[in-house]
Structures are given as C-alpha cells and as structure tokens.
Design an enzyme around this catalytic site. Sequence first.
Site, mmCIF file in Angstrom:
data_model
loop_
_atom_site.group_PDB
_atom_site.id
_atom_site.type_symbol
_atom_site.label_atom_id
_atom_site.label_comp_id
_atom_site.label_asym_id
_atom_site.label_seq_id
_atom_site.Cartn_x
_atom_site.Cartn_y
_atom_site.Cartn_z
ATOM 1 N N HIS A 43 -2.411 15.962 6.186
ATOM 2 C CA HIS A 43 -2.280 14.734 5.401
ATOM 3 C C HIS A 43 -1.026 14.037 5.946
ATOM 4 C CE1 HIS A 43 -5.043 16.413 2.173
ATOM 5 N NE2 HIS A 43 -4.940 17.340 3.107
ATOM 6 N N VAL A 72 3.514 -11.611 3.872
ATOM 7 C CA VAL A 72 3.896 -12.097 5.203
ATOM 8 C C VAL A 72 2.619 -12.469 5.939
ATOM 9 C CG1 VAL A 72 4.936 -11.427 7.411
ATOM 10 C CG2 VAL A 72 6.013 -10.738 5.252
ATOM 11 N N HIS A 109 -6.452 8.103 5.751
ATOM 12 C CA HIS A 109 -5.447 8.471 6.747
ATOM 13 C C HIS A 109 -5.545 7.543 7.960
ATOM 14 C CE1 HIS A 109 -5.085 12.886 5.136
ATOM 15 N NE2 HIS A 109 -4.531 11.984 4.341
ATOM 16 N N VAL A 152 1.610 -1.943 -3.587
ATOM 17 C CA VAL A 152 2.598 -1.691 -4.630
ATOM 18 C C VAL A 152 3.892 -1.293 -3.925
ATOM 19 C CG1 VAL A 152 1.789 0.737 -4.778
ATOM 20 C CG2 VAL A 152 3.004 -0.256 -6.713
#
Length: 635
Positions: free
Chosen positions: A599, A263, A556, A114
């Site tokens: 984070h 791409v 992560h 998104v």
Amino acid sequence: MSLLLSSIFYLSSFVPRILSPSATESNNGEPDISGQTFDYIVVGGGLTGLTVANRLSEDSSRTVLVIENGYKVNNAVTQVPSFANSIMANLMYDITSAPDANTGGTHPVYVGNVVGGGSVVNGMAFDRAAAADYNAWEQLGNSGWNFDSLLHYFKKSTTFTPPTAKNVEEFGITYDASYYGTNGPVQASFPRFEYQDTKTIWAAFKASGVPTPKEHASGNAVGAYWIPTALQPNTQTRSDARNAYYDPVKGRSNLVLVTGKTVNEILFKYGLLSGYTANGVQYKSRTDGSVKKVYAKREVIMAAGSIFTPQLLQLSGLGPRSVLQAAGVSVKKEMPAVGANMQDHPNANVIYDLQNLSFPNPYSGADPAYNASVWAQYNAEKNGPLTQAHGSSLAFLSLQTITSKWSQIVSAVKAQNARTYLPSVYDDSSLLRGFTKQRDIIANLHASPDAAVGEFPMVPFGLAISALQRPLSRGTVTLNPSNKYGNPVVQWNSMQNPVDRQIIVEMVRWTREHWAQSVLDKFSPIELTPGVQAQTDDEIINDLMQQKALQASFAHMSGSCSMMPESYGGCVGGDLLVHGVKSLSIVDASIIPLIPATHLQATMYAVAEKAADLIKGRNGDSFSIWNLFGFGRRH
Ligand SMILES: Cc1cc2nc3c(=O)[nH]c(=O)nc-3n(C[C@H](O)[C@H](O)[C@H](O)COP(=O)(O)OP(=O)(O)OC[C@H]3O[C@@H](n4cnc5c(N)ncnc54)[C@H](O)[C@@H]3O)c2cc1C
C-alpha cells in the site's frame, strides 16, 4: 453469510457503506494570496504536499504556500478507524474512469479531495515493500533512490508504538521497532482489538508454508506478516498528513495553507537562453469562481497526486503533443511522459460464504444493540472493534509461492515484444526504451523469491482478494479534449498484457487451494465468487468480470509523471525536477517509476521527506546534506 464487497474497502457492518462526512471547517480567515510571492508554492495539500510544506517551512527565512482544492474536515468519520472500511464519497473527487475493457467497464477513481488528501480517506494500512522494489527505482536510472537511502526517511516520518503485550501474546504479533522512527510525525501503531478468527486465518497461512518474516519493514516484505496502522495509539484515531505534518506547525508565520482553490495552470517566464522557468500558478476559487495568480521565487512543487499532477502539466503546455492540441493547449514542451506509465494494483475479489465465525466478527455491527455497545466501548475505553481499520495482517507472496508455472511466466515476459500491449503514446522511442527496461526488471522480480507479485490481505471473514502488485500493463491520464478543465480521462488499461491476466488467474487458483486446507474447515467455506463453475482461465476472468469482482484499481494510482531519465521517457529526474524546464518539481505518487508491492502511503511519506531534503539542498535552505545519504540524525 455473504456480502458483495469492494476490494479497496473491506466493508464491515459497524458503519454505513457510503458516508457523507459533514463539519467542513470554514476557510474564513485565510489570507488573500493573489498577486503575492512566496519562496515555494506547493500545489495540493494532500499527503505529500503537507509533508513537504512542513519541512520546507522549518527554515523560517523561507515562505511556503500550500494551495488545496478541498477543505479541512476533521470528525468521527475521518478519525474513527472503523470508518476507514467505508467509501467517504463526499471527501473524494467524483471521477469515473474511461471504459477498461479487460476489467469489464468503467470504475470509480478514488482520490481524496480534502486537506490531507488520501491520508484522510484511505484504509490506514501502513506498510512497506521489499527492498528489491525500491532498488528497482535506482536500476531505472535514479541514483540514490534505493531501500537503504529511503530507510532513513521511513524512520524520519514515523513514530512507532508496539502492540499491547496482551495482543502480542494472544495473537503472536511480531515486530522489530528498530526499523521505525521514534519521533517522526506519523504514528504507526496497532489497534487494541483483534478479531478472534484472525488466529485461524494466521494458522492457515502458516500451514500453507509461506514465509513469515518477523518484521516486513526491514525490507524483507515477502510472506505473511503483521503491519501497523496509521493510528494514534492513545486516542486510537487516524494519524494523517494533516494532524501529523500540518496542525502542529500551522502557527508558523512563513507557512500559509489556503483551501477551496483549484490550481488550473502553472505559470512560466520565458528567456531565450534560459527557456521556461516556473514562477507561479493560476487558481480558481471554488466559492466565488474568481481566477487569480500567485508567484513563486524558488520552486513550484507539484503534489496534486497521480491524476491531477499530469493534468496540470498538460494544461500548462507540457505533455504529449496530440493530447495538448486536441484540448486546445499550446505546446511549450512536447513530453509524451506526462500522463503515461500509469500503474495501480488491479485485483480480483474471491468471496467465500463462511459459517461459524466467532463473535464479534466484522458483520456483528448489523445488530443495532451490539453496534451501540461497541460505540460505548470505543468512547469510554478506546478499545473494541471500532479501533480496527483494515486489520493488522497482510500476505504478499512471490510468484514462486503462488504458482509452479512461475518460470514459464517469466519466460513469457522476456519473450514478449515490449510494444505489443502498450497504449499508442508508446510509439515514442524513449517511453518504449524505459518500459523495456522496466519489463526486464519486472521479469527478474517475478523470478525472485525476495519480491512479492501478489497481495492476499488476511481478513477474518470471507473476502479473499488477489491483488496483482507489479503489472506490465500501462495506463494513461490525459486532458478531456472537450473540457480541458474538467476531470481528466483516466484510462487504466489494466490486464491489457496477458501476463497480468494470467498471474491474477494463478492467484485465484492459489486462493482456492488455500481455502481447501483442513485448518479452515471450521468455516465450511463455500466459494461464491467467481464460483467453482469457473475453472479455465477464461471462465475465471469472465465470471469475475460479470460479477463485477474484477477491479482496475486499489486506489494506488502511480507513475503518471515518472522519475526516470528523459532517455527512458521519464518526466522528472532523481532530483524530482521536471526535465527541460526550470524550477518545477514533483513530489507526489506520480513520480513512482515502478509501483512497489505495498500500500502506498508509508512509501509516499518517505518519498516526500526525501523530496524536501533535495529541494532544501538545491535552494541553500538550512538542513543536513547527510540526510540524503542516510547518515542524518536518527529519528
Ligand atoms: C480510498 C483510498 C484508500 C487507500 N487506502 C490506502 C491504505 O490503506 N494504505 C495505504 O498505504 N495507502 C492507501 N491509499 C493510497 C494513499 O492514500 C495515496 O497513495 C496517497 O495519498 C498519495 O499521496 P499524494 O500526495 O500523491 O496524493 P493525495 O494524498 O491524493 O494528495 C493530492 C492532493 O492534491 C489536491 N489537488 C488535486 N488537484 C488539485 C488542484 N488542481 N488544485 C489544488 N489542489 C489539488 C487534492 O485535493 C489532494 O488533497 C488509499 C487511497 C485512497 C484514495
């Protein structure tokens, strides 16, 4: 009361668990870019891509194109903080990892698909690691990449708004605004609502004697502390890369964002003396399937994230020879580093059944009448439980705090043959040299009281996560040999190294002692997962695995095109340019050489801000070179 919870998403009952956000904004009206030439092409309009594009297009004489696979989506699901507790499946890629033997099978690979990327679908936690984590990047041969120099960019990227005076007084929230910015694009603020049980959760951490730094963003991020959320303070809605870095400047005539375009190759020109110079990309339209090209005069900047940036380099002929050959890609430059060194925060979910939770609590939304009332409150006052994403308290603890066996563990790390637990690509001597250096740094950080080894999020219900922060195991991202344009093969290899496994076990034991404290008696906690029958190391791990409570990922993913010298098996240098080719740079989370204990989003905004200054500097764009040394105008 119990609920099987995913560790990435501290599910609350105020929202459905699997969400299907609608209202994709049309990409009609986007210019036809095929065959055009821009100064810069940014591949991926996620967190780092939009940050870099904003800064590069500040110079009106430079043209910037961002190509994003996803679309623009902006609705209640992406904006109301409580939805950050849910899996926004329709806004993420549909990828499953390769089997991860030590965590019991395959896992979903969560990557935002998104405009805004991960910043639109993530949990909104907005924290930093300890200074030692960033200083380790410099120790790995990346001059200028340390906490002091990044602090300028942490500030430049944020505007901080303190918590309400009422919440400061009632919950004892501490902060120091001087470590944040005052007019940066991302809003770092606090939800107006905190659950009452948060007070008891805090009392338990204080009783256990862990450090409680006033402000973790100072570089002292070890202990239990309060953190901001990526949250717009007035509207109590998500602050993300799109509304922070793109929307305010989308009217610039030199900035173009196109969506729904994948791409699939970086284009190079070749010169006998100059070698390969990136000068464009090839992309496929998701709507009509057409394949076209667009060109860059100055740089192609990769911001497709830790999973797709290595895939794109490999598709373009940069990667491990065997991987490229198996997928039928001709080799431009053999680079074992591309797709190696992948790291994440593997974690165990210990779950308690708790009694006597205060009202409201994260389960209260199961009552439809109450759920309706909190929505009414949110709509009218921008207050109440819906302003909460993942909460405002975290504990990141050192190994010394977690276990008395810490020095034995450090000795075990140092005594290991570095090659033993690594995947086959580490037969490459440079990669192994780099890992050996990482291993020595990790041993030092494991021994230090100033660096965290485990995260224990402080939530006001019975989910007690143990997330390993600095694993020794290394994963890989490689082309799928039977479908090179399909999803890449994501192989976490989590807990391949027995030390990682041992630390997770010790974290579970720390959690048990923690929940046995009398200050938590009011909840009458009963351990459901893994359950008290699991006592030995093997029993704890095996039972967690059987109960699907051992996760390879905290979403992560990082390190898969890491920033280190080529002699250490790095993919980019401290200038973020890909080794051995020209005009190709990487700015996303794949460049992280050693995953920090935090984070990742606040770090990635800072990295992208610094990347933009590096790119401007070498291309003669207008900017202050002093920024790179941390002396720029204070924001
Ligand atoms: C579910 C989830 C929860 C998280 N929770 C937190 C949290 O609470 N706090 C925190 O600090 N961090 C959190 N994170 C991590 C954080 O969001 C990421 O580390 C960060 O977004 C990484 O930024 P990036 O720019 O490297 O990649 P991304 O933000 O993922 O951006 C990459 C972009 O590239 C696009 N792209 C990929 N391939 C192509 C291609 N071939 N062509 C065109 N475009 C392409 C993608 O669609 C995406 O928009 C979470 C992440 C996820 C996914």
